[in-house]
Design a protein around this motif. Structure first.
Motif, PDB file in Angstrom:
ATOM      1  N   CYS A   9      39.173  65.275  -0.711  1.00 56.33           N
ATOM      2  CA  CYS A   9      38.312  66.361  -1.154  1.00 56.33           C
ATOM      3  C   CYS A   9      36.899  65.806  -1.326  1.00 56.33           C
ATOM      4  CB  CYS A   9      38.806  66.939  -2.470  1.00 56.33           C
ATOM      5  SG  CYS A   9      37.733  68.261  -3.084  1.00 56.33           S
ATOM      6  N   CYS A  12      34.806  67.085  -4.783  1.00 58.85           N
ATOM      7  CA  CYS A  12      35.243  66.716  -6.125  1.00 58.85           C
ATOM      8  C   CYS A  12      34.093  66.110  -6.926  1.00 58.85           C
ATOM      9  CB  CYS A  12      36.380  65.692  -6.066  1.00 58.85           C
ATOM     10  SG  CYS A  12      38.011  66.406  -5.831  1.00 58.85           S
ATOM     11  N   GLY A  27      33.666  62.886  -4.758  1.00 60.10           N
ATOM     12  CA  GLY A  27      34.565  63.004  -3.612  1.00 60.10           C
ATOM     13  C   GLY A  27      33.974  62.401  -2.348  1.00 60.10           C
ATOM     14  N   CYS A  51      37.126  71.074  -1.053  1.00 63.19           N
ATOM     15  CA  CYS A  51      37.912  71.632  -2.151  1.00 63.19           C
ATOM     16  C   CYS A  51      39.415  71.693  -1.864  1.00 63.19           C
ATOM     17  CB  CYS A  51      37.422  72.998  -2.602  1.00 63.19           C
ATOM     18  SG  CYS A  51      38.109  73.426  -4.220  1.00 63.19           S
ATOM     19  N   CYS A  55      40.380  70.685  -9.174  1.00 62.56           N
ATOM     20  CA  CYS A  55      39.127  70.357  -9.860  1.00 62.56           C
ATOM     21  C   CYS A  55      39.317  69.703 -11.227  1.00 62.56           C
ATOM     22  CB  CYS A  55      38.262  71.606  -9.995  1.00 62.56           C
ATOM     23  SG  CYS A  55      37.891  72.364  -8.385  1.00 62.56           S
ATOM     24  N   GLY A  58      39.880  65.786 -10.386  1.00 63.67           N
ATOM     25  CA  GLY A  58      39.146  65.130  -9.294  1.00 63.67           C
ATOM     26  C   GLY A  58      38.972  63.654  -9.574  1.00 63.67           C
ATOM     27  N   CYS A  59      39.006  62.856  -8.612  1.00 66.13           N
ATOM     28  CA  CYS A  59      38.950  63.003  -7.167  1.00 66.13           C
ATOM     29  C   CYS A  59      40.370  63.124  -6.584  1.00 66.13           C
ATOM     30  CB  CYS A  59      38.273  61.790  -6.559  1.00 66.13           C
ATOM     31  SG  CYS A  59      36.548  61.582  -7.028  1.00 66.13           S
ATOM     32  N   ASN A  60      40.533  64.062  -5.644  1.00 62.76           N
ATOM     33  CA  ASN A  60      41.839  64.390  -5.094  1.00 62.76           C
ATOM     34  C   ASN A  60      41.982  64.001  -3.631  1.00 62.76           C
ATOM     35  OD1 ASN A  60      43.195  66.106  -7.275  1.00 62.76           O
ATOM     36  ND2 ASN A  60      41.131  66.958  -7.156  1.00 62.76           N
ATOM     37  N   GLY A  74      45.468  62.571  -7.589  1.00 66.78           N
ATOM     38  CA  GLY A  74      44.152  62.881  -8.124  1.00 66.78           C
ATOM     39  C   GLY A  74      43.795  62.046  -9.324  1.00 66.78           C
TER      40      GLY A  74
END
Length: 124
Positions: A9, A12, A27, A51, A55, A58-60, A74
């Motif tokens: 993502c 993020c 991200g 995305c 959220c 994050g970070c995912n 994440g």
């Protein structure tokens, strides 16, 4: 061996992210680190996606391959150690026939970061 994809993502933002002080999202920073860490891995591919709807953590990233169980992870800090661990786990995923990796083989830096597991899609 099938290709394992790491989807990062790139939108993020961790808590406290400041657009005025940081030239890129957290991200984007993690994606660049993962791309560098996976550069010479023949059975891995990295892509960015805007995305992943995680959220709050994050970070995912997602780790997935055709016909294998997939995972969303994440709550990473965008740093080289996290990127290396994500890539190391993805390599193990690529080597696994089912996508499952025994816990004892997980890199320490991914433990505690798993959010969801996704069964493979049916073939028909």
């Amino acid at each position: 061996m099938t290709i394992t994809w790491i989807t990062v993502c790139d939108t993020c933002k961790r808590e406290g992210w400041d657009a005025a002080a940081q030239p890129q999202t957290d991200g984007e920073a993690l994606a660049a680190l993962i791309e560098a860490a996976a550069r010479n891995c023949t059975h891995l591919r990295v892509r960015r996606h805007s995305c992943l709807m995680g959220c709050g953590r994050g970070c995912n990233v997602t780790i997935q391959a055709r016909g294998k169980i997939g995972y969303t992870l994440g709550d990473f800090i965008p740093c080289p150690e996290a990127a290396e661990a994500i890539v190391a786990y993805a390599r193990l995923h690529a080597e696994s026939a089912t996508g499952q990796v025994p816990y004892r083989q997980w890199p320490q830096e991914v433990k505690g970061h798993f959010i969801t597991r996704h069964p493979p899609l049916p073939e028909d």
